[in-house]
Design an enzyme around this catalytic site. Sequence first.
Site, PDB file in Angstrom:
ATOM      1  N   SER A  52      19.071  -1.248 -19.322  1.00  0.00           N
ATOM      2  CA  SER A  52      17.948  -1.746 -18.700  1.00  0.00           C
ATOM      3  C   SER A  52      17.514  -1.369 -17.348  1.00  0.00           C
ATOM      4  O   SER A  52      18.534  -1.094 -16.577  1.00  0.00           O
ATOM      5  CB  SER A  52      17.881  -3.290 -18.892  1.00  0.00           C
ATOM      6  OG  SER A  52      16.839  -3.869 -18.163  1.00  0.00           O
ATOM      7  N   TYR A  96      21.574 -10.548 -15.516  1.00  0.00           N
ATOM      8  CA  TYR A  96      21.216  -9.774 -16.633  1.00  0.00           C
ATOM      9  C   TYR A  96      21.575  -8.015 -15.992  1.00  0.00           C
ATOM     10  O   TYR A  96      22.292  -7.545 -16.916  1.00  0.00           O
ATOM     11  CB  TYR A  96      19.862  -9.851 -17.034  1.00  0.00           C
ATOM     12  CG  TYR A  96      19.316  -8.974 -18.009  1.00  0.00           C
ATOM     13  CD1 TYR A  96      19.567  -9.025 -19.362  1.00  0.00           C
ATOM     14  CD2 TYR A  96      18.502  -7.965 -17.621  1.00  0.00           C
ATOM     15  CE1 TYR A  96      19.099  -8.480 -20.168  1.00  0.00           C
ATOM     16  CE2 TYR A  96      17.763  -7.166 -18.465  1.00  0.00           C
ATOM     17  CZ  TYR A  96      18.248  -7.170 -20.035  1.00  0.00           C
ATOM     18  OH  TYR A  96      17.750  -6.518 -20.839  1.00  0.00           O
ATOM     19  N   LYS A 104      24.495  -5.659 -18.046  1.00  0.00           N
ATOM     20  CA  LYS A 104      24.043  -4.336 -18.268  1.00  0.00           C
ATOM     21  C   LYS A 104      25.113  -3.234 -17.645  1.00  0.00           C
ATOM     22  O   LYS A 104      25.492  -2.246 -18.263  1.00  0.00           O
ATOM     23  CB  LYS A 104      22.479  -3.918 -18.230  1.00  0.00           C
ATOM     24  CG  LYS A 104      21.698  -5.135 -19.152  1.00  0.00           C
ATOM     25  CD  LYS A 104      21.999  -4.717 -20.466  1.00  0.00           C
ATOM     26  CE  LYS A 104      21.208  -5.468 -21.514  1.00  0.00           C
ATOM     27  NZ  LYS A 104      21.311  -5.236 -22.940  1.00  0.00           N
TER      28      LYS A 104
END
Lengths: 342, 342
Positions: free
Chosen positions: A126, A154, A158
Amino acid sequence: MRVVVTGGFGFLGQQVTDVLLARRTLCGAPVDRLLLADRNVPAATPVADHPLVDVVRGDLSERLDDVFRHPVDVVIHLASAVSAECESDFDLGMTANLDTTRALLDAARAQSAAGGPTPRVVFSSSVAVYGSDPAAPLPPVVDERTLPTPQSSYGTQKRVCEQLIAEYTRRGFVDGRVARLMTVAVRPGAPNAAASGFLSGIIREPLSGLPATCPVDPALRVALASPRRTVEGILRIAEAGRDNGPGSLEGRLPVNLPALTVTVADMLDALRRVAGDAVADLVTVAPDPAIEAIVGSWPASFDNARARALGLRPDDDFESVVRAYIQDHPDAVTVAVGKSGH
Amino acid sequence: MRVVVTGGFGFLGQQVTDVLLARRTLCGAPVDRLLLADRNVPAATPVADHPLVDVVRGDLSERLDDVFRHPVDVVIHLASAVSAECESDFDLGMTANLDTTRALLDAARAQSAAGGPTPRVVFSSSVAVYGSDPAAPLPPVVDERTLPTPQSSYGTQKRVCEQLIAEYTRRGFVDGRVARLMTVAVRPGAPNAAASGFLSGIIREPLSGLPATCPVDPALRVALASPRRTVEGILRIAEAGRDNGPGSLEGRLPVNLPALTVTVADMLDALRRVAGDAVADLVTVAPDPAIEAIVGSWPASFDNARARALGLRPDDDFESVVRAYIQDHPDAVTVAVGKSGH
């Protein structure tokens, strides 16, 4: 070949599935079996009955034996907890994103260690791996050489997974690939818990006659890609050669998918041009500092030379993205929309 | 304050312990208790009987309840599996370096979540986070903005831990700090399983009258720091302020400790100048591709502006490093060495 799509019943998973079932080939070989793994499988879904499709339902980390019961050639790993839920529940994100990906990599490694094929593992990373640290701001234009300094749980998860995949690849356990997804808009369906969810909601909800809230200053610049371009990018990276040369990954792992850079105001203007004032006026601007902090920390401008070398390009403009959404999801569009624009 | 040193009976752990017991202060507060955690505790070691010292023996991941039984103010986390063993045993490295560090961070987080002090966690990372990927070579001079592309399991594990510590710090679970250690030479004692171990061995063994093998081309450039400078750097980073301003970390985490850049030939020349031909001739050059691949992937030249801003500086030259080793470890030096050099 046998292809696994994790998060196979999610939005992107279904898009990837549709393309694979239409093409029936991947990496130059026929797709003989397509296994969709997901914790949530809709009750009535035609794809589950497709003769090529197998379904594994449940927590991926607990179902890996079933996923790897027969030799797997390619895994497209889309399953993930999304940004806002990782921020509100740290342990959930660490488990769903980091531990599950590591367990998947270990299952893939066990297959190759046992003499089976070395699975190609395509990881959906991402733009959130990049974050603008106040003490070390991002450069104005980001590329794959830019040091990621994630500013969200997050993004951290990732980024850590990207590095585990690089290492498992270096050791020959898997043939890893990393596609860094831009914010995907316009997503159909119900809102999700991604901090970036509003970037679909401010288009999708008005087009179905519903009000929507824009939780950021409309001057905010964002990096977007349509679902079509995103799926194209994931599959292109799955198929790219690893050796040097044009159209290859040139040994390096993460590829930033091509980004269309727009302001949120540009997006709302495009909606206004396509659907008219009454529809665009359904959007209310009401900044939410928590959302602004996450989305505002992501870079908006990219040098996409690596993606271009793989033949990938961004969407032409946001108006075409809105029109593609209307074309792909006619049932979700309940307002009158001129077919040829303004 | 209560200070924990993991790997407390390792070489660096003992150096840090000696300094702390001599200073009796850290971060401006008196050191009331010093807990040394290590899986290996020597049978007879005076430091274990020191009135300020507590000892926790065993696998750190299994002893964290004991480590955090009383509130911990500072953890200096030195315990680690070393590079060559991580390369030869992937799972060992993942467990010892990644899982154990995460468990330590979670124990620290549990303390702050329960209303205890937010522990300052000083992580000893490594130059090995940088690796020269053939498809994406490192720049000629490396600084903290350089994208780490580790080319070893050890380097990957260290880099992943750096990012977990950044994230646990961003969320307020711990006050994390990251010191990237250069190759420490000259280490006393027995050889360890680090790929860089020969960079101590080619000095240490001849000085004790033993032959030594140099497994790399002597033209290889390496980035070194003496034990004294390394311990100084770890403690300086432990004490640095987190706010902006001179001598602070300026919000960013990893600091590359200052590097002395030398060729292996320079090191052998320094040994020859200090100890004479007969001693220097005890070194045989016999390149080992596995060692060359790991050590040769690490950068040798650094821009150490961040470390300099913290008041840290590299060793003056390698001859002074050799002389400091002789001074600090007289019992280990069995050959005749001129006291004032050539």
